[in-house]
Design an enzyme around this catalytic site. Structure first.
Site, short mmCIF file in Angstrom:
data_model
loop_
_atom_site.label_atom_id
_atom_site.label_comp_id
_atom_site.label_asym_id
_atom_site.label_seq_id
_atom_site.Cartn_x
_atom_site.Cartn_y
_atom_site.Cartn_z
N LYS A 96 0.21 4.11 -0.40
CA LYS A 96 -0.50 5.44 0.20
C LYS A 96 -0.24 6.59 -0.55
O LYS A 96 -0.17 6.40 -1.72
CB LYS A 96 0.00 5.47 1.62
CG LYS A 96 -0.22 4.19 2.28
CD LYS A 96 -0.19 4.55 3.96
CE LYS A 96 -0.17 3.18 4.81
NZ LYS A 96 -0.21 3.46 6.18
N GLU A 155 -6.91 4.71 7.70
CA GLU A 155 -6.80 6.07 7.65
C GLU A 155 -8.07 6.59 6.74
O GLU A 155 -8.29 7.93 6.99
CB GLU A 155 -5.37 6.28 6.56
CG GLU A 155 -4.50 6.01 7.60
CD GLU A 155 -3.10 5.18 6.63
OE1 GLU A 155 -2.90 5.53 5.47
OE2 GLU A 155 -2.16 4.83 7.22
N GLU A 176 -6.06 -5.17 10.26
CA GLU A 176 -4.84 -4.21 10.85
C GLU A 176 -5.38 -3.54 11.86
O GLU A 176 -6.14 -2.44 11.94
CB GLU A 176 -4.91 -3.08 9.48
CG GLU A 176 -4.39 -3.75 8.16
CD GLU A 176 -3.97 -2.69 7.17
OE1 GLU A 176 -2.83 -2.89 6.83
OE2 GLU A 176 -4.27 -1.52 7.00
N ASN A 225 0.95 -1.04 -0.01
CA ASN A 225 0.07 -0.16 -0.03
C ASN A 225 0.96 1.10 -0.04
O ASN A 225 1.49 1.43 0.98
CB ASN A 225 -0.94 -0.14 1.18
CG ASN A 225 -1.76 1.30 1.26
OD1 ASN A 225 -1.91 1.94 0.55
ND2 ASN A 225 -2.54 1.36 2.39
N GLY A 256 1.94 2.05 11.01
CA GLY A 256 2.95 2.91 10.87
C GLY A 256 3.62 3.37 12.17
O GLY A 256 4.27 4.55 12.49
N HIS A 303 -9.85 1.43 4.14
CA HIS A 303 -8.40 1.59 5.17
C HIS A 303 -8.65 2.33 6.28
O HIS A 303 -9.46 3.37 6.19
CB HIS A 303 -7.28 2.15 4.22
CG HIS A 303 -5.99 2.02 4.92
ND1 HIS A 303 -5.53 2.87 5.95
CD2 HIS A 303 -4.97 1.09 4.71
CE1 HIS A 303 -4.30 2.23 6.28
NE2 HIS A 303 -3.84 1.49 5.72
N SER A 319 2.97 -2.35 10.21
CA SER A 319 4.29 -2.31 10.50
C SER A 319 4.93 -3.87 10.28
O SER A 319 5.82 -4.26 10.94
CB SER A 319 4.55 -2.06 12.01
OG SER A 319 4.45 -0.72 12.08
P1 PGA Z 1 2.47 0.04 7.85
O1 PGA Z 1 1.03 0.26 7.01
O2 PGA Z 1 2.96 -1.20 7.17
O3 PGA Z 1 3.23 1.45 7.26
O4 PGA Z 1 2.39 -0.02 9.34
C1 PGA Z 1 0.08 -0.75 7.06
C2 PGA Z 1 -0.86 -0.15 6.25
O5 PGA Z 1 -1.60 0.95 6.60
O6 PGA Z 1 -1.59 -0.91 5.24
#
Ligand code: PGA
Length: 248
Positions: free
Chosen positions: A11, A96, A166, A9, A172, A94, A212
């Site tokens: 982003k 976010e 998740e 992803n 993150g 997601h 992560s």
């Molecule tokens: P990350 O993000 O691996 O940077 O924690 C995962 C995600 O948001 O899909």
């Protein structure tokens, strides 16, 4: 047998030229063909990345879509626009988007239906916040998200959906859920699907862990029975790391 799926992803990272540079780096690595490798890139990079991966096994994904095919929705992207590019997957719901852009279980459900109608495979994200986990409510929260996401979804479509568990506190932050906790939740999600549909449907649906995930944590996660892959942010922006994740 469930085919493992590692999805990057990206982003809101990478201009078109950055995206092309990254995909060319990824292409230099030999990727295990028994693992599905997906890159979910920004809208503006989709067409160019599509051309760049033409002769590879890498699949393409978007990070969002609108539930309507067209209309007065300034700034939104229709499934028809994405379908024409030839995307395979689309991330839906997601955290976010839920957190910053008012995505709700209801819009997630509408978007899943639209994606399926246009043969785009949804990667549906669910997961609890830190407060919810600390209050011991993680299963209740995730169950509600899953059941609402799958409302009125026909059994024939279920296996085209990927669920990404998740936990929000792990995204993150560098904090990964332990592989046991991640597996336990993926197993729980599978049991929800088994109960709502059929045993076989639950056995066949793919469930990823995300939050992560790094090359040094992937192996342990993938060894777990109910974890079929990973949705990866940060580490997917480094070609070598992404290749290591696919080739775990
Ligand atoms: P990350 O993000 O691996 O940077 O924690 C995962 C995600 O948001 O899909």
């Amino acid at each position: 047998m469930r085919k493992p799926i590692i999805a990057g992803n990206w982003k809101m990272n990478n201009t078109i030229s950055d995206s092309l540079a990254l995909i060319e780096e990824i292409k230099k690595h030999k990727l295990n063909e028994n693992v599905e490798a997906v890159v979910c890139v920004p809208f503006t990079s989709l067409s160019e990345v599509k051309k760049a991966i033409e002769s590879t096994n890498i699949k393409l994904g978007a990070q969002n879509l609108h539930w309507e095919e067209n209309g007065a929705y300034t700034g939104e992207i229709s499934p028809l626009m994405l379908k024409e590019i030839g995307i395979d997957y689309c991330i839906i719901g997601h955290s976010e988007r839920r957190q910053y852009f008012n995505e709700t279980d209801e819009t997630v459900n509408k978007k899943i239906k639209t994606a399926l109608k246009h043969n785009i495979k949804p990667i549906v994200c669910v997961g609890e916040t830190l407060e919810e986990r600390e209050a011991g409510r993680e299963e209740e929260i995730v169950k509600e998200q899953v059941l609402k996401a799958f409302e009125d979804i026909d059994i024939k479509d279920v296996e085209n959906i990927v669920i990404a568990y998740e936990p929000i506190w792990a995204i993150g932050t560098g904090k990964t859920a332990s592989s046991e906790d991640a597996n336990q939740m993926c197993k729980f999600i599978r049991s929800i699907i088994k109960r709502k549909y059929e045993e076989k449907t639950g056995e066949n649906i793919r469930i990823q862990y995300g939050g992560s995930v790094k090359p040094n944590t992937i192996k342990e996660l993938m060894e777990k029975e109910d974890i079929d892959g990973a949705l990866v942010g940060g580490a997917s922006l480094i070609a070598e790391d992404f290749a290591k994740l696919v080739n775990h």
